[in-house]
Enzyme design. Structure first.
Site, PDB file in Angstrom:
ATOM      1  N   LYS A  14       0.841  -1.218   0.000  1.00  0.00           N
ATOM      2  CA  LYS A  14       0.000   0.000   0.000  1.00  0.00           C
ATOM      3  C   LYS A  14       0.867   1.257   0.000  1.00  0.00           C
ATOM      4  O   LYS A  14       0.646   2.174  -0.783  1.00  0.00           O
ATOM      5  CB  LYS A  14      -0.911  -0.002   1.236  1.00  0.00           C
ATOM      6  CG  LYS A  14      -1.596   1.331   1.486  1.00  0.00           C
ATOM      7  CD  LYS A  14      -2.480   1.308   2.700  1.00  0.00           C
ATOM      8  CE  LYS A  14      -1.806   1.746   3.980  1.00  0.00           C
ATOM      9  NZ  LYS A  14      -1.542   3.191   4.118  1.00  0.00           N
ATOM     10  N   ASN A  15       1.864   1.276   0.880  1.00  0.00           N
ATOM     11  CA  ASN A  15       2.636   2.509   1.042  1.00  0.00           C
ATOM     12  C   ASN A  15       3.608   2.770  -0.103  1.00  0.00           C
ATOM     13  O   ASN A  15       4.235   3.830  -0.157  1.00  0.00           O
ATOM     14  CB  ASN A  15       3.393   2.492   2.377  1.00  0.00           C
ATOM     15  CG  ASN A  15       2.439   2.676   3.551  1.00  0.00           C
ATOM     16  OD1 ASN A  15       1.258   2.933   3.359  1.00  0.00           O
ATOM     17  ND2 ASN A  15       2.957   2.527   4.763  1.00  0.00           N
ATOM     18  N   CYS A  23      -5.390   8.132   9.145  1.00  0.00           N
ATOM     19  CA  CYS A  23      -5.512   7.398  10.408  1.00  0.00           C
ATOM     20  C   CYS A  23      -5.482   8.342  11.592  1.00  0.00           C
ATOM     21  O   CYS A  23      -4.774   9.340  11.593  1.00  0.00           O
ATOM     22  CB  CYS A  23      -4.365   6.401  10.534  1.00  0.00           C
ATOM     23  SG  CYS A  23      -4.778   4.777   9.923  1.00  0.00           S
ATOM     24  N   ARG A  65      -0.273  14.927  12.713  1.00  0.00           N
ATOM     25  CA  ARG A  65       0.632  14.515  11.633  1.00  0.00           C
ATOM     26  C   ARG A  65       0.791  15.702  10.690  1.00  0.00           C
ATOM     27  O   ARG A  65       0.162  15.779   9.647  1.00  0.00           O
ATOM     28  CB  ARG A  65       0.080  13.294  10.908  1.00  0.00           C
ATOM     29  CG  ARG A  65      -0.055  12.105  11.821  1.00  0.00           C
ATOM     30  CD  ARG A  65      -0.711  10.947  11.145  1.00  0.00           C
ATOM     31  NE  ARG A  65       0.206  10.184  10.316  1.00  0.00           N
ATOM     32  CZ  ARG A  65      -0.160   9.108   9.636  1.00  0.00           C
ATOM     33  NH1 ARG A  65      -1.386   8.676   9.667  1.00  0.00           N
ATOM     34  NH2 ARG A  65       0.717   8.440   8.914  1.00  0.00           N
ATOM     35  N   ASP A  74       4.119   0.811  12.192  1.00  0.00           N
ATOM     36  CA  ASP A  74       2.903   0.176  11.663  1.00  0.00           C
ATOM     37  C   ASP A  74       2.734  -1.261  12.164  1.00  0.00           C
ATOM     38  O   ASP A  74       1.669  -1.850  11.990  1.00  0.00           O
ATOM     39  CB  ASP A  74       2.909   0.194  10.125  1.00  0.00           C
ATOM     40  CG  ASP A  74       2.638   1.589   9.587  1.00  0.00           C
ATOM     41  OD1 ASP A  74       2.249   2.472  10.372  1.00  0.00           O
ATOM     42  OD2 ASP A  74       2.820   1.799   8.379  1.00  0.00           O
ATOM     43  N   ARG A 122      -8.927  -0.025   4.302  1.00  0.00           N
ATOM     44  CA  ARG A 122      -7.998   0.934   3.704  1.00  0.00           C
ATOM     45  C   ARG A 122      -6.673   0.257   3.350  1.00  0.00           C
ATOM     46  O   ARG A 122      -6.028   0.651   2.379  1.00  0.00           O
ATOM     47  CB  ARG A 122      -7.712   2.083   4.678  1.00  0.00           C
ATOM     48  CG  ARG A 122      -8.857   3.055   4.836  1.00  0.00           C
ATOM     49  CD  ARG A 122      -8.421   4.245   5.662  1.00  0.00           C
ATOM     50  NE  ARG A 122      -7.083   4.628   5.248  1.00  0.00           N
ATOM     51  CZ  ARG A 122      -6.140   5.104   6.048  1.00  0.00           C
ATOM     52  NH1 ARG A 122      -6.376   5.286   7.307  1.00  0.00           N
ATOM     53  NH2 ARG A 122      -4.957   5.423   5.568  1.00  0.00           N
TER      54      ARG A 122
HETATM   55  C1  UD1 Z   1       4.182   6.907   6.345  1.00  0.00           C
HETATM   56  C2  UD1 Z   1       3.320   5.682   6.170  1.00  0.00           C
HETATM   57  C3  UD1 Z   1       2.713   5.242   7.495  1.00  0.00           C
HETATM   58  C4  UD1 Z   1       3.802   5.066   8.547  1.00  0.00           C
HETATM   59  C5  UD1 Z   1       4.695   6.294   8.615  1.00  0.00           C
HETATM   60  C6  UD1 Z   1       5.903   6.105   9.526  1.00  0.00           C
HETATM   61  C7  UD1 Z   1       2.464   5.933   3.930  1.00  0.00           C
HETATM   62  C8  UD1 Z   1       1.280   6.163   3.065  1.00  0.00           C
HETATM   63  N1  UD1 Z   1       2.247   5.998   5.236  1.00  0.00           N
HETATM   64  O1  UD1 Z   1       3.327   7.949   6.817  1.00  0.00           O
HETATM   65  O2  UD1 Z   1       2.033   4.008   7.279  1.00  0.00           O
HETATM   66  O3  UD1 Z   1       3.204   4.875   9.810  1.00  0.00           O
HETATM   67  O4  UD1 Z   1       5.204   6.621   7.305  1.00  0.00           O
HETATM   68  O5  UD1 Z   1       6.635   4.996   9.124  1.00  0.00           O
HETATM   69  O6  UD1 Z   1       3.550   5.651   3.455  1.00  0.00           O
HETATM   70  N2  UD1 Z   1       6.161  14.776  10.560  1.00  0.00           N
HETATM   71  C9  UD1 Z   1       6.298  16.097  10.844  1.00  0.00           C
HETATM   72  N3  UD1 Z   1       6.211  16.984   9.802  1.00  0.00           N
HETATM   73  C10 UD1 Z   1       6.029  16.595   8.512  1.00  0.00           C
HETATM   74  C11 UD1 Z   1       5.896  15.226   8.239  1.00  0.00           C
HETATM   75  C12 UD1 Z   1       5.973  14.332   9.281  1.00  0.00           C
HETATM   76  O7  UD1 Z   1       6.465  16.499  11.991  1.00  0.00           O
HETATM   77  O8  UD1 Z   1       5.956  17.453   7.619  1.00  0.00           O
HETATM   78  C13 UD1 Z   1       6.221  13.785  11.658  1.00  0.00           C
HETATM   79  C14 UD1 Z   1       4.904  13.024  11.831  1.00  0.00           C
HETATM   80  O9  UD1 Z   1       4.004  13.730  12.629  1.00  0.00           O
HETATM   81  C15 UD1 Z   1       5.384  11.754  12.492  1.00  0.00           C
HETATM   82  C16 UD1 Z   1       6.772  11.536  11.858  1.00  0.00           C
HETATM   83  O10 UD1 Z   1       7.164  12.791  11.321  1.00  0.00           O
HETATM   84  O11 UD1 Z   1       5.533  11.935  13.869  1.00  0.00           O
HETATM   85  C17 UD1 Z   1       6.806  10.503  10.751  1.00  0.00           C
HETATM   86  O12 UD1 Z   1       5.839  10.815   9.778  1.00  0.00           O
HETATM   87  P1  UD1 Z   1       6.017  10.434   8.246  1.00  0.00           P
HETATM   88  O13 UD1 Z   1       7.266   9.627   8.086  1.00  0.00           O
HETATM   89  O14 UD1 Z   1       5.873  11.655   7.428  1.00  0.00           O
HETATM   90  O15 UD1 Z   1       4.778   9.491   8.017  1.00  0.00           O
HETATM   91  P2  UD1 Z   1       3.814   9.470   6.767  1.00  0.00           P
HETATM   92  O16 UD1 Z   1       4.582   9.701   5.523  1.00  0.00           O
HETATM   93  O17 UD1 Z   1       2.614  10.271   7.039  1.00  0.00           O
END
Ligand code: UD1
Length: 434
Positions: free
Chosen positions: A22-23, A117, A122, A309, A401
């Protein structure tokens, strides 16, 4: 309301095949709109709600998107919109990765602030900062981020990510493919899904080097074209079945699982007493001789550390481990909502800040529980497999999802599990396998 009903206590045995990740498929579909010519053919696309949302999102921008089982074809030659419908984007956080490719391709992108989620705040500040470093202007208005590229398009930049965000790395990597000059992303996310995205981008004619390490270099090119790509297997789906196999199995083969993507989980499962053997096609997991896994200390972190995850599924397993386990969640705040549902099944869990202390008990007891997010849903299904009596899991839209045919796959392994679409109370304590 749809529900999953599980009769606990039946050991799992046999082979389960893992689908496309999925990711990986979500950013890959988004990346398809970077192509100004040709058609991309993407294989191993799982049948998931999130993949449908992303396919609908790029179609709303003018891409011609066609689906067959397991395959999506995208032709984005005639992209005409810069603002995907807000109700679609708000369905999932991953929609925000459309921003980078859309901006790079058209010079503009208007993206609603994301949903997804329910696992704590986030933000998308790192995505925005990265695109701004490449010359984009971003303003937040009416719940949307409005990006505009400078005249002449985006330019390369050196970008250091404060957190190795998976999504921010993807957005910047995709935008940089069509920017002038070189972009360097430092402290980049190293997840296998980002390597898969980079491989797809390179097949489209991009020049991305270093994906999978913490420094990614992208040399911008003038245009990209459609390409063929097969999506990597879903390591989180594989991990879910491996955990289930460790705690409720009698010999399970997880076909298509890639052990290099799962090294932290496999090390933990071996520490818990499971026997694991991998071959070129997948991973075998055998029962623990004592039948109760040993307690573990688990700490989530960015790849290659233990994945957040798989935190909830592991918590479900540790509820019936021998001894006291600790689980520390460092990636997301507020990702322990499943603990409350597991407690309804008799689990002994105490939360102290970002750490859950799990006192292992002999068996859980079946109860009516609700999935509070995608991976929490999988955790409750695993808990149901090792509980006495019937467990009823609702909140299935979360599971849909991200897990393709979760019930059918567990049924094929011998679990007594079924899904009902209506609110019907089963008349006997035995669950018919349909
Ligand atoms: C992706 C995955 C999700 C997984 C996560 C962490 C997908 C579709 N989803 O989510 O399943 O749980 O990686 O492995 O691939 N953060 C900030 N600012 C930002 C972006 C992120 O502070 O601009 C923080 C987030 O709040 C979180 C951390 O960074 O605490 C990691 O988030 P991120 O790696 O961005 O996760 P996703 O890409 O949303």
């Amino acid at each position: 309301m749809a529900k999953i009903i599980i009769e606990g206590g039946h050991r799992l045995h046999g082979t389960v095949r893992i689908g496309g990740a999925k990711n990986a498929v979500l950013p890959i579909l988004a990346a398809s709109i970077l192509a100004s010519s040709g058609t991309s053919v993407i294989e191993e696309v799982p049948s998931l709600l999130d993949a449908e949302y992303m396919a609908a999102t790029i179609a709303s921008l003018g891409a011609d998107v066609r689906r067959k089982p397991g395959q999506v074809m995208v032709n984005a030659t005639n992209l005409r919109e810069v603002e995907p419908p807000h109700e679609l984007v708000r369905q999932m956080r991953a929609s925000f990765v459309v921003a980078g490719p859309l901006l790079a391709r058209t010079g503009e992108a208007v993206i609603a602030m994301p949903g997804g989620c329910n696992i704590g705040p986030r933000p998308v500040d790192l995505h925005i900062k990265g695109l701004e470093a490449m010359g984009a202007q971003a303003r937040i208005e009416n719940g949307c981020v409005h990006f505009v590229a400078p005249k002449g398009g985006l330019h390369g930049a050196r970008i250091y990510l404060d957190i190795p965000s998976v999504g921010a790395t993807q957005n910047i990597m995709m935008a940089a493919c069509l920017a002038r000059g070189q972009t360097v992303i430092e402290n980049a996310a190293k997840e296998p899904e980002n390597v898969d995205l980079a491989n797809y981008l390179n097949a489209m004619g991009a020049r991305v080097r270093g994906a999978g390490t913490d420094t990614i270099r992208i040399e911008g090119v003038r245009e990209l074209h459609g390409a063929n790509h097969s999506v990597i297997p879903d390591r989180i789906e594989a991990g879910t079945f491996l955990i289930a196999g460790a705690v409720a199995g009698d010999g399970v083969y997880v076909e298509n699982a890639v052990s290099q993507h799962l090294s932290s989980l496999l090390a933990k499962l071996e520490e818990a007493g499971a026997e694991i053997v991998d071959d070129v096609r997948g991973i075998h997991i055998w029962p623990i001789p004592t039948r109760r896994i040993r307690a573990l200390d688990v700490k989530t972190h960015y790849h290659p550390a233990y994945p957040t995850d798989l935190q909830a599924p592991m918590m479900a397993a540790l509820c019936v481990a021998e001894g006291t386990s600790t689980i520390t969640e460092t990636v997301f705040e507020n990702r322990f909502k499943h603990a409350g549902e597991l407690q309804r099944m008799g689990a002994e869990i105490h939360i102290e800040g970002r750490t859950a202390i799990v006192e292992g008990i002999e068996r859980l007891s079946g109860a009516e529980v609700t999935a509070t997010d995608l991976r929490a849903g999988a955790a409750l299904v695993i808990a149901g497999l090792v509980a006495d009596g019937l467990t009823t899991v609702s909140g299935l839209h979360h599971i849909d999802r991200g897990y393709e045919n979760l019930v059918g796959k567990f049924q094929a392994l011998g679990a007594r599990i079924r899904r009902i679409e209506q609110d019907r109370v089963p008349r006997s304590s035995s669950v018919a396998v349909v």
